[in-house]
Design a protein around this motif. Structure first.
Motif, PDB file in Angstrom:
ATOM      1  N   UNK A 122       0.863  -1.184   0.000  1.00 31.83           N
ATOM      2  CA  UNK A 122       0.000   0.000   0.000  1.00 31.83           C
ATOM      3  C   UNK A 122       0.893   1.225   0.000  1.00 31.83           C
ATOM      4  N   UNK A 123       0.557   2.207  -0.846  1.00 34.58           N
ATOM      5  CA  UNK A 123       1.318   3.453  -0.895  1.00 34.58           C
ATOM      6  C   UNK A 123       0.375   4.635  -0.725  1.00 34.58           C
ATOM      7  N   UNK A 124       0.698   5.497   0.236  1.00 39.43           N
ATOM      8  CA  UNK A 124      -0.177   6.622   0.569  1.00 39.43           C
ATOM      9  C   UNK A 124       0.105   7.872  -0.239  1.00 39.43           C
ATOM     10  N   UNK A 125       1.249   7.934  -0.912  1.00 35.61           N
ATOM     11  CA  UNK A 125       1.664   9.168  -1.574  1.00 35.61           C
ATOM     12  C   UNK A 125       1.112   9.301  -2.985  1.00 35.61           C
ATOM     13  N   UNK A 126       1.102  10.529  -3.461  1.00 34.65           N
ATOM     14  CA  UNK A 126       0.743  10.787  -4.849  1.00 34.65           C
ATOM     15  C   UNK A 126       1.841  10.319  -5.796  1.00 34.65           C
ATOM     16  N   UNK A 127       3.053  10.141  -5.277  1.00 40.80           N
ATOM     17  CA  UNK A 127       4.182   9.568  -6.016  1.00 40.80           C
ATOM     18  C   UNK A 127       4.666   8.370  -5.214  1.00 40.80           C
ATOM     19  N   UNK A 128       4.735   7.198  -5.831  1.00 44.48           N
ATOM     20  CA  UNK A 128       5.096   5.992  -5.091  1.00 44.48           C
ATOM     21  C   UNK A 128       6.491   6.098  -4.510  1.00 44.48           C
ATOM     22  N   UNK A 129       6.633   5.676  -3.252  1.00 50.19           N
ATOM     23  CA  UNK A 129       7.909   5.728  -2.570  1.00 50.19           C
ATOM     24  C   UNK A 129       8.925   4.752  -3.146  1.00 50.19           C
ATOM     25  N   UNK A 130      10.194   4.995  -2.826  1.00 50.61           N
ATOM     26  CA  UNK A 130      11.263   4.207  -3.430  1.00 50.61           C
ATOM     27  C   UNK A 130      11.237   2.737  -3.010  1.00 50.61           C
ATOM     28  N   UNK A 131      10.975   2.474  -1.731  1.00 50.21           N
ATOM     29  CA  UNK A 131      10.920   1.075  -1.287  1.00 50.21           C
ATOM     30  C   UNK A 131       9.787   0.334  -1.993  1.00 50.21           C
ATOM     31  N   UNK A 132       8.633   0.964  -2.078  1.00 51.79           N
ATOM     32  CA  UNK A 132       7.515   0.318  -2.768  1.00 51.79           C
ATOM     33  C   UNK A 132       7.785   0.153  -4.255  1.00 51.79           C
ATOM     34  N   UNK A 133       8.498   1.098  -4.855  1.00 52.93           N
ATOM     35  CA  UNK A 133       8.841   0.935  -6.273  1.00 52.93           C
ATOM     36  C   UNK A 133       9.720  -0.300  -6.477  1.00 52.93           C
ATOM     37  N   UNK A 134      10.670  -0.527  -5.551  1.00 54.60           N
ATOM     38  CA  UNK A 134      11.520  -1.709  -5.656  1.00 54.60           C
ATOM     39  C   UNK A 134      10.714  -2.998  -5.563  1.00 54.60           C
ATOM     40  N   UNK A 135       9.638  -2.956  -4.799  1.00 52.64           N
ATOM     41  CA  UNK A 135       8.830  -4.150  -4.570  1.00 52.64           C
ATOM     42  C   UNK A 135       7.721  -4.345  -5.595  1.00 52.64           C
ATOM     43  N   UNK A 136       7.344  -3.291  -6.288  1.00 52.82           N
ATOM     44  CA  UNK A 136       6.080  -3.265  -7.030  1.00 52.82           C
ATOM     45  C   UNK A 136       5.944  -4.357  -8.088  1.00 52.82           C
ATOM     46  N   UNK A 137       7.013  -4.647  -8.808  1.00 52.58           N
ATOM     47  CA  UNK A 137       6.897  -5.627  -9.887  1.00 52.58           C
ATOM     48  C   UNK A 137       6.699  -7.047  -9.372  1.00 52.58           C
ATOM     49  N   UNK A 138       7.194  -7.333  -8.148  1.00 52.06           N
ATOM     50  CA  UNK A 138       7.148  -8.697  -7.662  1.00 52.06           C
ATOM     51  C   UNK A 138       5.981  -9.023  -6.754  1.00 52.06           C
ATOM     52  N   UNK A 139       5.186  -8.019  -6.354  1.00 50.87           N
ATOM     53  CA  UNK A 139       4.097  -8.303  -5.411  1.00 50.87           C
ATOM     54  C   UNK A 139       2.850  -8.780  -6.146  1.00 50.87           C
ATOM     55  N   UNK A 140       1.965  -9.404  -5.388  1.00 46.79           N
ATOM     56  CA  UNK A 140       0.727  -9.927  -5.961  1.00 46.79           C
ATOM     57  C   UNK A 140      -0.234  -8.813  -6.345  1.00 46.79           C
ATOM     58  N   UNK A 141      -0.344  -7.790  -5.508  1.00 41.19           N
ATOM     59  CA  UNK A 141      -1.291  -6.707  -5.754  1.00 41.19           C
ATOM     60  C   UNK A 141      -0.771  -5.417  -5.129  1.00 41.19           C
ATOM     61  N   UNK A 142      -1.290  -4.289  -5.616  1.00 47.76           N
ATOM     62  CA  UNK A 142      -0.876  -2.965  -5.157  1.00 47.76           C
ATOM     63  C   UNK A 142      -2.128  -2.163  -4.807  1.00 47.76           C
ATOM     64  N   UNK A 143      -2.085  -1.480  -3.674  1.00 50.14           N
ATOM     65  CA  UNK A 143      -3.149  -0.556  -3.292  1.00 50.14           C
ATOM     66  C   UNK A 143      -2.555   0.840  -3.196  1.00 50.14           C
ATOM     67  N   UNK A 144      -3.281   1.831  -3.679  1.00 52.04           N
ATOM     68  CA  UNK A 144      -2.832   3.216  -3.567  1.00 52.04           C
ATOM     69  C   UNK A 144      -3.908   4.043  -2.879  1.00 52.04           C
ATOM     70  N   UNK A 145      -3.469   5.123  -2.262  1.00 50.87           N
ATOM     71  CA  UNK A 145      -4.422   6.018  -1.618  1.00 50.87           C
ATOM     72  C   UNK A 145      -5.112   6.923  -2.623  1.00 50.87           C
ATOM     73  N   UNK A 146      -4.389   7.250  -3.689  1.00 51.90           N
ATOM     74  CA  UNK A 146      -4.876   8.235  -4.647  1.00 51.90           C
ATOM     75  C   UNK A 146      -4.949   7.621  -6.039  1.00 51.90           C
ATOM     76  N   UNK A 147      -5.878   8.059  -6.852  1.00 51.00           N
ATOM     77  CA  UNK A 147      -6.000   7.505  -8.205  1.00 51.00           C
ATOM     78  C   UNK A 147      -4.873   7.977  -9.113  1.00 51.00           C
ATOM     79  N   UNK A 148      -4.563   7.187 -10.111  1.00 45.73           N
ATOM     80  CA  UNK A 148      -3.641   7.602 -11.160  1.00 45.73           C
ATOM     81  C   UNK A 148      -2.176   7.493 -10.832  1.00 45.73           C
ATOM     82  N   UNK A 149      -1.810   6.967  -9.668  1.00 44.11           N
ATOM     83  CA  UNK A 149      -0.401   6.943  -9.251  1.00 44.11           C
ATOM     84  C   UNK A 149       0.449   6.122 -10.217  1.00 44.11           C
ATOM     85  N   UNK A 150      -0.098   5.030 -10.749  1.00 42.26           N
ATOM     86  CA  UNK A 150       0.683   4.123 -11.607  1.00 42.26           C
ATOM     87  C   UNK A 150       0.129   4.041 -13.028  1.00 42.26           C
ATOM     88  N   UNK A 151      -0.621   5.042 -13.427  1.00 50.26           N
ATOM     89  CA  UNK A 151      -1.236   5.015 -14.756  1.00 50.26           C
ATOM     90  C   UNK A 151      -0.213   4.939 -15.886  1.00 50.26           C
TER      91      UNK A 151
END
Length: 366
Positions: A122-151
């Protein structure tokens, strides 16, 4: 409860990461699941859902430089943390691991992925944090607080759901308090908070701004300000000279209630702060922390500012003169304060913890 599925929550040791983890934990426990927190030693300063016997600490390290020595040290510490996290996963056998950002999430999420345990970040920022970016490709699912963060990344967007930021029970209680604009001759309740990286600039700028306000407004002002111990004497000296009604402290344990009681907030724009201002619905003047590589606080503040719920001021423009002018203009226009509070509410998501809990149970298949 000993036979109930276990969800491990992994979070960096700051409030911005821990509070959403705590909010999710409350909901998961209400649903009959067990939860534990994996974090670093800083989390022991926070009281809340996670008692000491519910916390597992693993070594972690932030990337503090690009020299071979700094990168090597980070790699060694994270490697040791991952080894400890692997042993933890094998012992606890969690149904899923949920990360909330910060480098302490890396070892448990790396270990979970190696053992094919379902993972979610889960990432709360409008721009995904660095630790979450490192993890993002390998995780099962991603939740964001705000829309459009990974569009901009279709592969990540396909497994992303916008849930909002899970809110602690204290914030949900504060959100039930309606906003009351200041009366023409009534008190103006101003709350100034800065967090660990922001209180210094508030101590530098806010007293000078208060000095410039009209005496009639000063008599109405009821100020609550977070002030570091090392800045307390100089800040208090100004307010004592002005005979200002104020309360100063390095930390407020009841901050949600103080947010609810405020009529204007001056603050940094960390993800948690922005989410709480939206949930409670309070007008604000936001000063993003400068110098961040991702400019995440600038983007966070923009979410509220674009909605009409906040005024965003870059730190270079955050002067006593500018702040005094903004406070005076808002104090003279209670209707605008009310409109800003209502606009801020449009950003908040009070059901975020339930929505995220639904994701967790889907990912964990429980």
């Amino acid at each position: 409860m000993t036979d109930a599925p276990l969800i491990l929550l992994a979070a960096g040791g700051t409030g911005g990461h821990l509070f959403p983890a705590e909010a999710l934990g409350v909901v998961l426990m209400k649903r009959g699941l067990r939860v534990r927190l994996v974090t670093d030693s800083r989390a022991m300063r926070y009281s809340g859902l996670f008692s000491a016997d519910m916390i597992d600490m693993v070594p972690s390290e932030t990337v503090r430089g690009r020299t071979p020595w700094a990168l090597g040290r980070t790699g060694l510490v994270l490697g040791a943390g991952t080894a400890k996290a692997l042993a933890l996963m094998l012992r606890l056998k969690p149904a899923a691991v949920v990360g909330f950002g910060g480098y302490p999430t890396l070892p448990p999420l790396f270990a979970a992925r190696a053992l094919r345990i379902p993972t979610l970040i889960h990432d709360s920022n409008a721009v995904m944090g660095r630790a979450n970016r490192l993890l993002s490709k390998g995780v099962t699912a991603i939740a964001t607080s705000l829309p459009g963060v990974l569009d901009r990344d279709p592969a990540l967007a396909a497994k992303t759901t916008t849930t909002g930021t899970p809110m602690r029970p204290a914030i949900l209680a504060a959100a039930a308090v309606p906003f009351a604009p200041p009366a023409a001759e009534g008190p103006l309740r101003l709350l100034v908070v800065g967090g660990s990286q922001g209180a210094r600039v508030m101590a530098d700028i806010v007293p000078g701004a208060i000095e410039q306000l009209d005496p009639a407004l000063l008599r109405r002002m009821v100020l609550t300000q977070q002030v570091r111990d090392e800045d307390m004497a100089r800040v208090r000296a100004v307010y004592d000279r002005l005979e200002l009604s104020c309360e100063l402290a390095p930390f407020f344990s009841d901050l949600p209630a103080r947010l609810a009681a405020s009529q204007l907030v001056v603050s940094r724009s960390g993800a948690g702060t922005v989410a709480e201002l939206g949930a409670i619905g309070r007008p604000s003047i936001l000063v993003p922390l400068p110098g961040a590589l991702d400019q995440d606080q600038f983007a966070n503040a923009g979410v509220l500012a674009d909605a009409g719920g906040a005024i965003r001021i870059a730190q270079g423009d955050f002067t006593p003169q500018r702040l005094a002018a903004e406070i005076a203009a808002l104090a003279a226009d209670p209707h605008k304060l009310g409109a800003m509070a209502q606009a801020a509410r449009t950003v908040g998501r009070l059901d975020a913890a339930e929505r995220l809990a639904d994701m967790v149970t889907r990912v964990a298949r429980i």
